[in-house]
Design a protein around this motif. Structure first.
Motif, PDB file in Angstrom:
ATOM      1  N   GLY A 122      42.918   3.669 -11.177  1.00 11.06           N
ATOM      2  CA  GLY A 122      42.262   2.950 -12.138  1.00 11.06           C
ATOM      3  C   GLY A 122      43.159   1.919 -12.977  1.00 11.06           C
ATOM      4  N   PRO A 123      42.857   1.539 -14.239  1.00  9.88           N
ATOM      5  CA  PRO A 123      41.446   1.652 -14.854  1.00  9.88           C
ATOM      6  C   PRO A 123      40.415   0.467 -14.402  1.00  9.88           C
ATOM      7  N   PHE A 124      39.260   1.191 -14.438  1.00 14.19           N
ATOM      8  CA  PHE A 124      38.003   0.154 -14.317  1.00 14.19           C
ATOM      9  C   PHE A 124      37.366  -0.075 -15.800  1.00 14.19           C
ATOM     10  N   ASP A 125      37.140  -1.410 -15.820  1.00 18.12           N
ATOM     11  CA  ASP A 125      36.479  -1.752 -17.072  1.00 18.12           C
ATOM     12  C   ASP A 125      34.931  -1.326 -17.073  1.00 18.12           C
ATOM     13  N   PHE A 126      34.329  -1.150 -15.794  1.00 18.76           N
ATOM     14  CA  PHE A 126      32.775  -1.199 -15.704  1.00 18.76           C
ATOM     15  C   PHE A 126      32.584  -0.677 -14.462  1.00 18.76           C
ATOM     16  N   VAL A 127      31.800   0.736 -14.605  1.00 16.14           N
ATOM     17  CA  VAL A 127      31.571   1.357 -13.393  1.00 16.14           C
ATOM     18  C   VAL A 127      29.920   1.426 -13.181  1.00 16.14           C
ATOM     19  N   PHE A 128      29.500   0.811 -12.113  1.00 15.78           N
ATOM     20  CA  PHE A 128      27.977   0.897 -11.533  1.00 15.78           C
ATOM     21  C   PHE A 128      27.878   2.067 -10.626  1.00 15.78           C
ATOM     22  N   MET A 129      27.181   2.964 -11.007  1.00 14.58           N
ATOM     23  CA  MET A 129      26.718   4.089 -10.324  1.00 14.58           C
ATOM     24  C   MET A 129      25.226   4.055  -9.897  1.00 14.58           C
ATOM     25  N   ASP A 130      25.254   3.839  -8.447  1.00  9.92           N
ATOM     26  CA  ASP A 130      23.917   3.541  -7.705  1.00  9.92           C
ATOM     27  C   ASP A 130      24.133   4.252  -6.241  1.00  9.92           C
ATOM     28  N   ALA A 131      24.289   5.328  -6.066  1.00 14.94           N
ATOM     29  CA  ALA A 131      24.234   6.231  -4.809  1.00 14.94           C
ATOM     30  C   ALA A 131      23.361   7.332  -4.907  1.00 14.94           C
ATOM     31  N   ALA A 132      23.934   8.258  -4.196  1.00 18.39           N
ATOM     32  CA  ALA A 132      23.024   9.641  -3.960  1.00 18.39           C
ATOM     33  C   ALA A 132      22.935  10.378  -5.418  1.00 18.39           C
ATOM     34  N   LYS A 133      21.669  10.345  -5.787  1.00 18.59           N
ATOM     35  CA  LYS A 133      21.692  10.633  -7.145  1.00 18.59           C
ATOM     36  C   LYS A 133      22.176  12.331  -7.222  1.00 18.59           C
ATOM     37  N   GLY A 134      22.005  13.128  -6.424  1.00 23.08           N
ATOM     38  CA  GLY A 134      22.394  14.426  -6.542  1.00 23.08           C
ATOM     39  C   GLY A 134      24.209  14.747  -6.627  1.00 23.08           C
ATOM     40  N   GLN A 135      24.708  13.494  -6.298  1.00 19.93           N
ATOM     41  CA  GLN A 135      26.086  13.689  -6.360  1.00 19.93           C
ATOM     42  C   GLN A 135      26.705  13.033  -7.581  1.00 19.93           C
ATOM     43  N   TYR A 136      26.039  12.662  -8.411  1.00 19.40           N
ATOM     44  CA  TYR A 136      26.488  11.911  -9.689  1.00 19.40           C
ATOM     45  C   TYR A 136      27.414  12.810 -10.578  1.00 19.40           C
ATOM     46  N   ILE A 137      27.004  14.152 -10.731  1.00 16.67           N
ATOM     47  CA  ILE A 137      27.386  14.929 -11.438  1.00 16.67           C
ATOM     48  C   ILE A 137      29.008  15.456 -10.809  1.00 16.67           C
ATOM     49  N   HIS A 138      29.023  15.567  -9.605  1.00 16.11           N
ATOM     50  CA  HIS A 138      30.224  15.670  -8.777  1.00 16.11           C
ATOM     51  C   HIS A 138      31.413  14.624  -8.835  1.00 16.11           C
ATOM     52  N   TRP A 139      30.858  13.265  -8.999  1.00 12.49           N
ATOM     53  CA  TRP A 139      31.794  12.263  -9.027  1.00 12.49           C
ATOM     54  C   TRP A 139      32.351  12.023 -10.414  1.00 12.49           C
ATOM     55  N   LEU A 140      31.473  12.494 -11.526  1.00  9.52           N
ATOM     56  CA  LEU A 140      31.880  12.163 -12.704  1.00  9.52           C
ATOM     57  C   LEU A 140      33.219  12.433 -13.231  1.00  9.52           C
ATOM     58  N   PRO A 141      33.779  13.520 -12.838  1.00 19.63           N
ATOM     59  CA  PRO A 141      35.401  13.682 -13.073  1.00 19.63           C
ATOM     60  C   PRO A 141      36.108  12.767 -12.567  1.00 19.63           C
ATOM     61  N   SER A 142      35.863  12.141 -11.427  1.00 17.28           N
ATOM     62  CA  SER A 142      36.762  11.104 -10.992  1.00 17.28           C
ATOM     63  C   SER A 142      36.558   9.536 -11.771  1.00 17.28           C
ATOM     64  N   ILE A 143      35.268   9.518 -12.061  1.00 16.53           N
ATOM     65  CA  ILE A 143      34.713   8.343 -12.817  1.00 16.53           C
ATOM     66  C   ILE A 143      35.287   8.252 -14.076  1.00 16.53           C
ATOM     67  N   LEU A 144      35.495   9.215 -14.956  1.00 21.22           N
ATOM     68  CA  LEU A 144      35.905   9.497 -16.258  1.00 21.22           C
ATOM     69  C   LEU A 144      37.558   9.182 -16.243  1.00 21.22           C
ATOM     70  N   ARG A 145      38.389   9.751 -15.068  1.00 23.64           N
ATOM     71  CA  ARG A 145      39.573   9.404 -14.742  1.00 23.64           C
ATOM     72  C   ARG A 145      39.720   7.789 -14.549  1.00 23.64           C
ATOM     73  N   LEU A 146      38.981   7.143 -14.006  1.00 24.35           N
ATOM     74  CA  LEU A 146      39.101   5.888 -13.501  1.00 24.35           C
ATOM     75  C   LEU A 146      38.742   4.937 -14.686  1.00 24.35           C
ATOM     76  N   LEU A 147      37.663   5.518 -15.384  1.00 18.05           N
ATOM     77  CA  LEU A 147      37.215   4.407 -16.373  1.00 18.05           C
ATOM     78  C   LEU A 147      38.207   4.220 -17.772  1.00 18.05           C
ATOM     79  N   ALA A 148      38.615   3.082 -18.064  1.00 18.08           N
ATOM     80  CA  ALA A 148      39.210   2.763 -18.986  1.00 18.08           C
ATOM     81  C   ALA A 148      38.627   2.748 -20.274  1.00 18.08           C
ATOM     82  N   PRO A 149      39.597   3.257 -21.660  1.00 15.90           N
ATOM     83  CA  PRO A 149      38.971   3.276 -22.831  1.00 15.90           C
ATOM     84  C   PRO A 149      38.024   1.974 -23.156  1.00 15.90           C
TER      85      PRO A 149
END
Length: 212
Positions: A122-149
């Motif tokens: 990262g970091p990424f300024d904007f993340v668009f999550m639009d994939a397998a809904k059941g996996q959102y919760i599992h991806w969240l730690p990585s998303i938070l690591r990659l998301l910029a302040p």
């Protein structure tokens, strides 16, 4: 309020997103490919214009429709990184990116999102999550690591056509795992100390989160 009539009215105001994107959307809907809903598409573009992100991450390319929507309104010099695992959709997305001459603006990673997210920098300024809904919760730690302040996480399809408000016993058995995981995801977003989140009942529901 009659939500279906409101949605129909919003659709009547839609002026489209250009010949290529409109054609991609029409074909995708006819073939039951899950793409962003019409009323949500304009909201996504409005968020991109408001945030003006230079680095955008999309989880769930499908046939490339939403990536091209974001590209239409992102700042000059911005870049989109997008992830997809379905081989048929990957090829269609590549074809669409070529038609739009967007290859320099969009990087497509092929494979399992969890593994790719763990390896991305990262970091990424904007993340668009639009994939397998059941996996959102599992991806969240990585998303938070990659998301910029001050970065924005836009999570689509969080209300599950209204099923999210139902008891798990009112949901079809085959959907109960996804239902439970999405409830956990929304609770985590709205109670996470690093995020400020608003859940918006547009389309099939959007959770808009800003990282503090």
């Amino acid at each position: 309020m009659d939500q279906e009539r409101v949605t129909a009215y919003i659709h009547s105001l839609d002026r489209g997103h250009g010949e290529l994107c409109d054609r991609i959307a029409k074909t995708a809907r006819a073939e039951f490919v899950p793409i962003i809903r019409r009323e949500t598409a304009s909201f996504l573009q409005a968020q991109i214009m408001a945030v003006r992100p230079m680095r955008i991450l999309e989880v769930g390319t499908a046939v490339g429709y939403s990536a091209l929507l974001m590209r239409q309104v992102m700042p000059k010099g911005a870049h989109i990184t997008t992830i997809e695992r379905d081989e048929v959709r990957i090829q269609k997305a590549k074809d669409h990116f070529a038609l739009a001459e967007a290859q320099e603006d969009i990087t497509l990673f092929e494979g399992d999102a969890q593994k790719i997210l763990e390896e991305l920098d990262g970091p990424f300024d904007f993340v668009f999550m639009d994939a397998a809904k059941g996996q959102y919760i599992h991806w969240l730690p990585s998303i938070l690591r990659l998301l910029a302040p001050d970065g924005v996480l836009f999570s689509d399809n969080v209300l599950q056509d209204g099923d999210i408000i139902e008891s798990r016993f009112a949901v079809e058995r085959r959907n109960r795992t996804i239902h439970a995981r999405m409830r956990e995801y929304l609770y985590t977003l709205t109670h996470h100390e690093e995020l400020l989140t608003s859940v918006i009942p547009i389309g099939d529901g959007v959770a808009l989160s800003v990282k503090k």
